[in-house]
Design an enzyme around this catalytic site. Structure first.
Site, mmCIF file in Angstrom:
data_model
loop_
_atom_site.group_PDB
_atom_site.id
_atom_site.type_symbol
_atom_site.label_atom_id
_atom_site.label_comp_id
_atom_site.label_asym_id
_atom_site.label_seq_id
_atom_site.Cartn_x
_atom_site.Cartn_y
_atom_site.Cartn_z
ATOM 1 N N ASP A 84 -51.695 -60.126 13.873
ATOM 2 C CA ASP A 84 -52.289 -61.452 13.693
ATOM 3 C C ASP A 84 -51.212 -62.427 13.213
ATOM 4 O O ASP A 84 -50.505 -62.144 12.245
ATOM 5 C CB ASP A 84 -53.406 -61.323 12.634
ATOM 6 C CG ASP A 84 -54.304 -62.543 12.630
ATOM 7 O OD1 ASP A 84 -54.293 -63.287 13.623
ATOM 8 O OD2 ASP A 84 -55.017 -62.731 11.617
ATOM 9 N N ASP A 105 -47.316 -66.419 17.003
ATOM 10 C CA ASP A 105 -47.727 -67.743 16.550
ATOM 11 C C ASP A 105 -46.508 -68.653 16.449
ATOM 12 O O ASP A 105 -45.785 -68.655 15.459
ATOM 13 C CB ASP A 105 -48.411 -67.619 15.186
ATOM 14 C CG ASP A 105 -48.905 -68.979 14.697
ATOM 15 O OD1 ASP A 105 -48.652 -69.981 15.394
ATOM 16 O OD2 ASP A 105 -49.536 -69.021 13.624
ATOM 17 N N GLY A 178 -59.995 -69.479 6.180
ATOM 18 C CA GLY A 178 -60.522 -69.412 4.818
ATOM 19 C C GLY A 178 -61.857 -70.140 4.717
ATOM 20 O O GLY A 178 -62.588 -70.297 5.701
ATOM 21 N N GLY A 209 -63.069 -67.584 11.670
ATOM 22 C CA GLY A 209 -64.492 -67.391 11.943
ATOM 23 C C GLY A 209 -65.377 -67.413 10.703
ATOM 24 O O GLY A 209 -66.598 -67.464 10.810
#
Lengths: 287, 612
Positions: A84, A105, A178, A209
């Site tokens: 992630d 990312d 968060g 989410g």
């Protein structure tokens, strides 16, 4: 066996549901998520941030633990082990360690550098049969000390990155990592539609989410989101259940100090949360 | 001595007007070359000046010769410079006179051959001549007398009964030089040939590769013998009892067939040009100094043992051979002196060039080839001098260069060869020069562009087209580089590379098919072939081209950085290529595409099952 997230996401996109990515932090987390997925016959993606990877003594430990668990728990649903928010170096390290899915990312980098590095990883991941998630534009929230207010991605940039051949694309549509602030205006479905129009079939990823109202999540899924990341919510329920256990003084009763007892309520809470999320995402029974 | 030999050479501006005059003469006289039977032409003599035994030349000689080019000739043969200048006839006459008179000097006393032999053996055993001392005698430049006297202490050697009545002059028997304590195991057929030469009072040596292969105990395929007999004498000696192949006689070389082996026998030659006639000489030392590397200058005579004037054996071990130019140290010293400014610059040539490279530029490519094939290492200064004088290779015919370069590319240490000889590569492919210090500022490219290129070539399968494509694949990068601060982009570099490489390949002389394949691979080198989509690629390009492309990409990825990940990717691509070979190669591209694709689908399944 760990599988790439490609097939499960393409199926989710076609079937208008989403696969949950649940981040793991230790053995209890992993076991809870895997058992729930198996119970619900749902495909699942285990997310590992670089920090969590470090906490768990490195990516090789993670791969070893997850593979071992899949084997000894008899897990038959598709499981992807996914990095992630990886850096370029982290992505390479995870590929080497045996992850089956990677997120690079580069959203904080200048777009061209993000583009160049994503290109390099697309080649690698494709050849090795791994799925690759790319990110465009910062998603709001505190992520490595950067705070944004629900930023939205530029659909043009999304298209450029999607055209490189990534498996899935994370794009900011006003979501935040968060807890969401009181005055959060909600997801920007206009942005989502614009992006979807540009990138076509590409499965989209919704980060952050935790705390997005269920109806908004369902709408996002109907607009092309096929993967939703959940991390904070599991942490919150784990903390809550553990606090209750301690406050009730159960750790002082009998063998209540035994970590297998001490962590059990948190474990059950995670299972419940994961089950709840999978039901909302619609992935139950899709494995 | 490093001037005047090379007509049209611009690497040596040390020789001034005089040297240039000499070059002029050289060119004029070269027309006369054909007239002579044995290459003892005026031109030959003059060339021999260039081939002066290097150990004979004192420190000063290298420079002196530029101003007094015939000093050596005069000393050795007592001829006047004027003899060569205008009158060809006079020149030839004197040459023939030289040949005819020589034996008379040496063969005056009358003895039987048996006696002579006995004496020689005795002489040899009783007074083994220290080779270095022997050479020192020759080196005496002030002696002012014909070297033949000094070099042939046995000038009283008797006339032998001529084995063939047709050949009147018996040759001079020289004591073979060498260290008799070191003997090698020479096969009997070779010994027989040498014995026969000896029986005719010729001095013969085994030279070249066979000596050092025997020395390190390897199997030897080709034996080379050199001796002080002219080619027609050699033929006369052997043709009665042996089968002799004469197709190389223009180069002075005869092949004696004995015991199922082809044994090459040649006269001492101080020069072998690619095309022209060889120039014969009289001593092993002159023959040796035409050779470039010390490892080539080890000679062996069964009686006298190993003769190693340049200490070539120190460069040879069973593990590796080091190629070191003869007198490397001397030239290194000259260069050091120049750069340290100890001596005035005008006393020294502008550029230090080891003469044998000038005489024989092919030796540079040979060294590169041996390095590439893992047969040899190159001594550091020799390597530097070769790179410094890379321009010499422009004197080699382009197709010859291409032939060498092909072998260099296909060697298993091609990457080392490309990295150690960058200047040579840049002469052949000038477009690669900009890559040398080109930093790609990339997280996933560890090396400079040229090093990446060289490594990619080295990692590739030994396929000429693939390796040539890898050599040129990044040609377009420097032009398309856009520096963005921390990183660079190279948009469009593949197309740009095709343009540049196309021109370069034309210059290089690649054939149409090779050019086509190489440009194809360069154009698509960043195309993104994976186990999932390569069926489409085979549809587009055909199985064979896809296979080449996969092989090329596999090497390219591996050369990007030292990284486990790249190796894995590379291995998968390689595996795909191999699978295409296994299933699709017989179909050869497009004709049986359906069958091919069926085969490929099978492979994809296989890979999927293996989790790749």
């Amino acid at each position: 066996m760990l599988v790439s997230a490609k097939d499960m996401l393409n199926k989710a996109r076609d079937g208008k549901y989403a696969v949950g990515q649940f981040n793991i932090n230790n053995l209890e987390w992993t076991k809870a998520i895997l058992l729930t997925a198996q119970e619900l016959k749902s495909p699942v993606i285990l997310g590992v941030s670089e920090g969590a990877g470090k906490y768990m003594c490195g990516y090789k430990t993670v791969v070893g633990m997850v593979n071992g668990m899949i084997d000894s728990l008899g897990i038959t649903v598709p499981v992807a082990l996914h990095l992630d928010h990886g850096t370029f170096e982290g992505a390479k390290a995870c590929i080497n360690a045996g992850f089956s899915s990677i997120m690079f990312d580069g959203s904080h980098l200048p777009f061209e550098e993000n583009f160049a590095k994503t290109t390099a990883l697309v080649n690698t991941c494709d050849v090795l049969g791994l799925s690759l998630e790319a990110e465009v534009g910062a998603i709001g929230g505190e992520e490595d000390g950067v705070v944004g207010m629900g930023e939205c991605a530029d659909p043009e940039e999304c298209k450029k990155i999607a055209d490189l051949g990534v498996t899935m694309l994370a794009a900011g549509i006003g979501n935040i990592h968060g807890k969401y602030p009181e005055n959060w205006p909600g997801l920007s479905f206009e942005t989502l539609e614009a992006i979807k129009a540009k990138v076509g079939d590409m499965p989209l990823v919704l980060h952050g989410g935790t705390g997005i109202p269920d109806d908004q999540i369902k709408k996002a899924i109907s607009l092309g989101v096929a993967k939703i990341n959940v991390n904070t919510e599991c942490q919150l329920v784990f903390q809550e259940a553990t606090r209750k256990y301690i406050e009730a003084g159960k750790d002082l009763e009998g063998k209540g100090f035994d970590p297998r007892k001490l962590l059990a309520p948190g474990f059950e809470a995670i299972k419940a949360k994961v089950k709840e999320k999978m039901e909302i995402f619609g992935s139950v029974g899709k494995a | 001595m490093n001037s005047g030999i090379a007509a049209g050479d611009d690497y040596n501006k040390g020789g001034d007007v005089l040297a240039r005059r000499e070059i002029g003469l050289d060119l004029v006289l070269s027309d006369d070359n054909e007239e002579d039977d044995y290459g003892y032409t005026g031109n030959g003599r003059k060339n021999k000046e260039g081939d002066l035994p290097k150990h004979l030349s004192g420190d000063q000689h290298a420079y002196k010769s530029a101003f007094d080019p015939y000093a050596y000739l005069n000393r050795e043969y007592g001829y006047d410079e004027d003899d060569y200048d205008d009158d060809t006839d006079a020149d030839e006459k004197s040459v023939h006179k030289y040949i005819a008179e020589e034996p008379i000097i040496t063969g005056s006393a009358e003895r039987t051959s048996a006696e002579t032999k006995a004496e020689q053996v005795q002489d040899h055993e009783a007074v083994p001549e220290p080779p270095m001392q022997d050479m020192a005698e020759q080196e005496e430049p002030a002696a002012g007398q014909p070297v033949s006297e000094a070099a042939e202490p046995e000038k009283t050697a008797p006339e032998q009964p001529a084995p063939k009545a047709a050949e009147p002059e018996p040759p001079a028997m020289e004591t073979p030089k060498g260290d008799s304590s070191r003997k090698l195991d020479v096969p009997k057929p070779v010994l027989e040939v040498m014995e026969l030469l000896k029986a005719h009072y010729y001095t013969a040596y085994l030279v070249g590769e066979c000596v050092y292969l025997m020395y390190i105990g390897e199997r030897v395929m080709d034996f080379d013998i050199v001796c002080n007999a002219e080619p027609d004498r050699i033929l006369a000696i052997f043709e009665r009892n042996f089968k002799v192949r004469t197709d190389q006689i223009d180069r002075g070389e005869l092949i004696i067939i004995n015991g199922g082996m082809g044994i090459s026998v040649s006269p001492f030659r101080s020069r072998i040009d690619g095309s022209g006639k060889p120039i014969y000489c009289r001593t092993i030392d002159e023959d040796m100094c035409r050779r470039t590397f010390t490892s080539e200058t080890v000679a062996y005579n069964p009686d006298s043992g190993i003769y190693d004037p340049y200490d070539g054996l120190s460069c040879i071990t069973a593990e590796k051979t080091v190629l070191k130019a003869i007198d490397e140290e001397k030239y290194e010293e000259i260069e050091r002196e120049r750069s340290s400014g100890k001596r005035k610059k005008r006393e020294l040539p502008e550029k230090t060039v080891i003469p044998s490279f000038q005489e024989n530029p092919e030796s540079i490519l040979t060294a590169m080839m041996k390095l590439s094939r893992g047969e040899a290492e190159i001594s550091p200064y020799t390597l530097k001098n070769m790179n410094d004088n890379a321009g010499l290779i422009e004197r080699i015919m382009p197709d010859e260069i291409a032939r060498y370069f092909r072998r260099i590319l296909l060697g298993r240490r091609a990457a080392d060869a490309l990295l150690q000889f960058p200047e040579i590569v840049f002469r052949i492919f000038p477009l690669l020069r900009v890559q040398q210090n080109f930093d790609q500022k990339s997280d996933y490219q560890e090396y400079t562009l040229y090093e990446h290129t060289a490594r990619a070539v080295g990692y590739a399968v030994p396929d000429y087209q693939v390796r040539l494509a890898l050599l040129l694949h990044a040609a377009g990068k420097p032009d398309c580089a856009a520096d963005r601060g921390d990183y660079m982009t190279f948009y469009g570099h593949a197309e740009r590379g095709v343009m540049l490489a196309g021109d370069a390949l034309e210059e290089y002389g690649a054939d149409t098919r090779t050019t086509e394949k190489v440009l194809f691979m360069i154009k698509h080198h960043d195309d993104h072939i994976t186990p999932d989509n390569f069926i489409e690629f085979t549809d587009m390009f055909g199985a064979e081209d896809t296979r080449l492309l996969l092989l090329m990409q596999s090497a390219n990825i591996r050369a990007k950085s030292h990284d486990e990940l790249n190796e894995r990717v590379s291995a998968v691509l390689r595996q795909l290529a191999d699978q295409i070979t296994a299933t699709a190669a017989p179909a050869r591209a497009r004709t049986k595409r359906t069958a091919t694709i069926e085969g490929l689908r099978g492979i994809t399944d296989l890979l999927n099952r293996n989790g790749i």
